[in-house]
Write a protein that holds these residues in place. Structure first.
Motif, PDB file in Angstrom:
ATOM      1  N   SER A   1       0.832  -1.201   0.000  1.00  0.00           N
ATOM      2  CA  SER A   1       0.000   0.000   0.000  1.00  0.00           C
ATOM      3  C   SER A   1       0.865   1.248   0.000  1.00  0.00           C
ATOM      4  O   SER A   1       1.861   1.329   0.728  1.00  0.00           O
ATOM      5  CB  SER A   1      -0.905  -0.001   1.238  1.00  0.00           C
ATOM      6  N   HIS A   2       0.464   2.220  -0.802  1.00  0.00           N
ATOM      7  CA  HIS A   2       1.180   3.507  -0.795  1.00  0.00           C
ATOM      8  C   HIS A   2       0.845   4.309   0.451  1.00  0.00           C
ATOM      9  O   HIS A   2       1.493   5.313   0.744  1.00  0.00           O
ATOM     10  CB  HIS A   2       0.807   4.313  -2.043  1.00  0.00           C
ATOM     11  N   ILE A   3      -0.172   3.862   1.190  1.00  0.00           N
ATOM     12  CA  ILE A   3      -0.616   4.598   2.378  1.00  0.00           C
ATOM     13  C   ILE A   3       0.213   4.227   3.597  1.00  0.00           C
ATOM     14  O   ILE A   3       0.748   5.098   4.292  1.00  0.00           O
ATOM     15  CB  ILE A   3      -2.114   4.329   2.655  1.00  0.00           C
ATOM     16  N   ASP A   4       0.318   2.913   3.873  1.00  0.00           N
ATOM     17  CA  ASP A   4       0.987   2.480   5.095  1.00  0.00           C
ATOM     18  C   ASP A   4       1.978   1.342   4.893  1.00  0.00           C
ATOM     19  O   ASP A   4       2.527   0.810   5.864  1.00  0.00           O
ATOM     20  CB  ASP A   4      -0.041   2.066   6.151  1.00  0.00           C
ATOM     21  N   GLY A   5       2.217   0.947   3.633  1.00  0.00           N
ATOM     22  CA  GLY A   5       3.178  -0.111   3.363  1.00  0.00           C
ATOM     23  C   GLY A   5       2.675  -1.515   3.590  1.00  0.00           C
ATOM     24  O   GLY A   5       3.424  -2.485   3.415  1.00  0.00           O
ATOM     25  N   SER A   6       1.400  -1.673   3.978  1.00  0.00           N
ATOM     26  CA  SER A   6       0.854  -3.001   4.219  1.00  0.00           C
ATOM     27  C   SER A   6       0.771  -3.789   2.920  1.00  0.00           C
ATOM     28  O   SER A   6       0.612  -3.220   1.838  1.00  0.00           O
ATOM     29  CB  SER A   6      -0.531  -2.901   4.862  1.00  0.00           C
ATOM     30  N   LYS A   7       0.881  -5.128   3.015  1.00  0.00           N
ATOM     31  CA  LYS A   7       0.869  -5.975   1.832  1.00  0.00           C
ATOM     32  C   LYS A   7      -0.548  -6.370   1.449  1.00  0.00           C
ATOM     33  O   LYS A   7      -1.383  -6.645   2.311  1.00  0.00           O
ATOM     34  CB  LYS A   7       1.720  -7.227   2.071  1.00  0.00           C
ATOM     35  N   HIS A   8      -0.784  -6.419   0.141  1.00  0.00           N
ATOM     36  CA  HIS A   8      -2.095  -6.796  -0.391  1.00  0.00           C
ATOM     37  C   HIS A   8      -1.898  -7.669  -1.617  1.00  0.00           C
ATOM     38  O   HIS A   8      -0.834  -7.646  -2.252  1.00  0.00           O
ATOM     39  CB  HIS A   8      -2.914  -5.556  -0.750  1.00  0.00           C
ATOM     40  N   ARG A   9      -2.944  -8.399  -1.959  1.00  0.00           N
ATOM     41  CA  ARG A   9      -2.901  -9.292  -3.107  1.00  0.00           C
ATOM     42  C   ARG A   9      -4.101  -9.013  -4.000  1.00  0.00           C
ATOM     43  O   ARG A   9      -5.241  -8.962  -3.523  1.00  0.00           O
ATOM     44  CB  ARG A   9      -2.951 -10.739  -2.628  1.00  0.00           C
ATOM     45  N   LEU A  10      -3.836  -8.792  -5.278  1.00  0.00           N
ATOM     46  CA  LEU A  10      -4.912  -8.622  -6.251  1.00  0.00           C
ATOM     47  C   LEU A  10      -4.790  -9.715  -7.304  1.00  0.00           C
ATOM     48  O   LEU A  10      -3.739  -9.877  -7.924  1.00  0.00           O
ATOM     49  CB  LEU A  10      -4.841  -7.246  -6.929  1.00  0.00           C
ATOM     50  N   THR A  11      -5.863 -10.444  -7.487  1.00  0.00           N
ATOM     51  CA  THR A  11      -5.981 -11.434  -8.552  1.00  0.00           C
ATOM     52  C   THR A  11      -7.224 -11.073  -9.350  1.00  0.00           C
ATOM     53  O   THR A  11      -8.019 -10.226  -8.914  1.00  0.00           O
ATOM     54  CB  THR A  11      -6.148 -12.848  -7.967  1.00  0.00           C
ATOM     55  N   PRO A  12      -7.434 -11.673 -10.502  1.00  0.00           N
ATOM     56  CA  PRO A  12      -8.684 -11.412 -11.218  1.00  0.00           C
ATOM     57  C   PRO A  12      -9.915 -11.657 -10.343  1.00  0.00           C
ATOM     58  O   PRO A  12     -10.858 -10.855 -10.340  1.00  0.00           O
ATOM     59  CB  PRO A  12      -8.616 -12.379 -12.398  1.00  0.00           C
ATOM     60  N   GLU A  13      -9.894 -12.750  -9.585  1.00  0.00           N
ATOM     61  CA  GLU A  13     -11.046 -13.083  -8.753  1.00  0.00           C
ATOM     62  C   GLU A  13     -11.264 -12.044  -7.652  1.00  0.00           C
ATOM     63  O   GLU A  13     -12.400 -11.651  -7.382  1.00  0.00           O
ATOM     64  CB  GLU A  13     -10.841 -14.473  -8.128  1.00  0.00           C
ATOM     65  N   ARG A  14     -10.175 -11.592  -7.025  1.00  0.00           N
ATOM     66  CA  ARG A  14     -10.309 -10.603  -5.951  1.00  0.00           C
ATOM     67  C   ARG A  14     -10.745  -9.254  -6.504  1.00  0.00           C
ATOM     68  O   ARG A  14     -11.569  -8.561  -5.890  1.00  0.00           O
ATOM     69  CB  ARG A  14      -8.971 -10.467  -5.213  1.00  0.00           C
ATOM     70  N   SER A  15     -10.223  -8.861  -7.669  1.00  0.00           N
ATOM     71  CA  SER A  15     -10.649  -7.603  -8.275  1.00  0.00           C
ATOM     72  C   SER A  15     -12.142  -7.610  -8.575  1.00  0.00           C
ATOM     73  O   SER A  15     -12.851  -6.632  -8.297  1.00  0.00           O
ATOM     74  CB  SER A  15      -9.863  -7.342  -9.567  1.00  0.00           C
ATOM     75  N   ILE A  16     -12.628  -8.710  -9.128  1.00  0.00           N
ATOM     76  CA  ILE A  16     -14.062  -8.810  -9.437  1.00  0.00           C
ATOM     77  C   ILE A  16     -14.880  -8.811  -8.153  1.00  0.00           C
ATOM     78  O   ILE A  16     -15.946  -8.183  -8.077  1.00  0.00           O
ATOM     79  CB  ILE A  16     -14.342 -10.080 -10.269  1.00  0.00           C
ATOM     80  N   GLU A  17     -14.382  -9.479  -7.121  1.00  0.00           N
ATOM     81  CA  GLU A  17     -15.087  -9.504  -5.831  1.00  0.00           C
ATOM     82  C   GLU A  17     -15.200  -8.094  -5.249  1.00  0.00           C
ATOM     83  O   GLU A  17     -16.272  -7.692  -4.758  1.00  0.00           O
ATOM     84  CB  GLU A  17     -14.359 -10.413  -4.848  1.00  0.00           C
ATOM     85  N   ILE A  18     -14.117  -7.345  -5.294  1.00  0.00           N
ATOM     86  CA  ILE A  18     -14.137  -5.977  -4.772  1.00  0.00           C
ATOM     87  C   ILE A  18     -15.156  -5.127  -5.522  1.00  0.00           C
ATOM     88  O   ILE A  18     -15.961  -4.407  -4.908  1.00  0.00           O
ATOM     89  CB  ILE A  18     -12.733  -5.344  -4.875  1.00  0.00           C
TER      90      ILE A  18
END
Length: 374
Positions: free
Chosen positions: A115-132
């Protein structure tokens, strides 16, 4: 079809149509103001609607980080959260992830990033993007893709595009059909005609209700962008809306409409409004320039927006120099109003079969420049 799209007039490659979605209809060609973090900066949603905008763009990457898609869903979805009852398109997060550079790690399954906000790690996949995007309640969901950077070799562009096509198929598999909501695929391939055609073939094989052209306006220049559009749009289905992502300047819009594009988004009108630049029928005008300091005339005497009907150039200049919040508010309103007025003019020209004359008059007026200083 879970959405409705019809075209009833054409002028060359340009189309005049209407897109019907869960939260309303959109007259096309259409321009979408960008509401990155559930707001168009310096504007109330009601004011954005008053400019003539019928659809906004929201940003998956920013909203998943803050306040999170889950919280927005708990609060009734993005429309209710931001008090916008018209359609919303959300991007997939692919462009923002590409721009993170050293903060991301790409693999065949998806992207891990900080994250550009706090440096926390995140994961984006096609499935997660569609879920969001489903949690947000988007009328138009975008397939997850990798936005190919520019410049790229043919091999780099091919690898990137083919990964995006695999992700497009996974996005389609993850998407939940429901009335008035839809999923758009994204054509990639950089500036290479054969790769653009291959991408279109892959996407139409998967089957989408709308098609975006991505990977442009990333440094290739207007002439090359138009050339790529000329090589791409003829291969897209005639009965589906076409969306050029992240574009652009007024001249870009006119040129892309003549090449068959139906939808646009860009931060330019709002971003330039916050920095003292007005987009006008006579080209850009910098209100921070001293020539406006004592000018009692309106910014544009033919414009009906609040900035032009209620305030002088001198006052708009003063607001900019004094760093008053009202300055960005008024210029953003003006810019968005101008963009919507331009799109209405393009729609009318396509209907009347006079698009070439409209484009020529537009170019002539833009080239003439601002009115002479007093």
């Amino acid at each position: 079809m879970t959405i409705g799209f019809e075209t009833w007039a054409k002028d060359g490659a340009a189309r005049r149509g209407r897109l019907t979605l869960a939260h309303g209809t959109i007259e096309t060609p259409a321009f979408m103001p960008v509401g990155t973090a559930a707001t168009v900066k310096a504007m109330r949603p009601e004011s954005v609607a008053e400019t003539g905008a019928e659809i906004l763009l929201g940003n998956t990457y920013h909203l998943m980080l803050r306040p999170t898609a889950e919280r927005i869903a708990e609060l009734g979805g993005l429309h209710r959260f931001m008090n916008w009852n018209k359609p919303i398109l959300t991007d997939s997060g692919g462009f923002q992830v590409m721009s993170l550079a050293g903060r991301r790690k790409l693999d065949k399954d998806g992207v891990t990033f900080q994250s550009h906000i706090d440096g926390s790690k995140h994961r984006l996949t096609p499935e997660r993007s569609i879920e969001i995007q489903h949690l947000l309640g988007s009328d138009i969901t975008m397939a997850f893709d990798e936005c190919t950077p520019h410049p790229a070799t043919h091999e780099q562009a091919a690898d990137s595009m083919r990964l995006s096509m695999k992700w497009a198929a996974r996005s389609k598999e993850a998407f939940t059909d429901r009335p008035g909501h839809t999923l758009f695929g994204i054509v990639q391939g950089s500036v290479y005609d054969d790769l653009r055609r291959e991408s279109v073939e892959a996407l139409t094989g998967i089957g989408f209700e709308g098609y975006a052209v991505g990977g442009l306006a990333v440094g290739e220049g207007q002439e090359e962008m138009f050339r790529v559009l000329e090589a791409t749009t003829p291969h897209l289905p005639d009965d589906a809306p076409r969306y050029l992502m992240g574009v652009g300047k007024p001249g870009d819009l006119v040129g892309a409409v003549t090449r068959g594009i139906d939808m646009f988004d860009c931060v330019l009108p709002s971003r330039s409004g916050r920095t003292g630049q007005a987009q006008t029928r006579r080209g850009p005008v910098n209100l921070r320039n001293a020539r406006h300091a004592a000018d009692p005339r309106p910014l544009d005497a033919d414009c009906a927006c609040p900035a032009c009907t209620g305030y002088s150039r001198a006052y708009l200049h003063h607001l900019q120099k004094a760093d008053e919040i009202l300055g960005p508010m008024l210029l953003t309103w003006h810019n968005l109003h101008y963009y919507q007025e331009l799109m209405a003019g393009l729609r009318g020209a396509v209907e009347a079969g006079t698009l070439a004359d409209f484009a020529a008059a537009f170019a002539e007026q833009q080239a003439a420049g601002d009115i002479p200083a007093l």
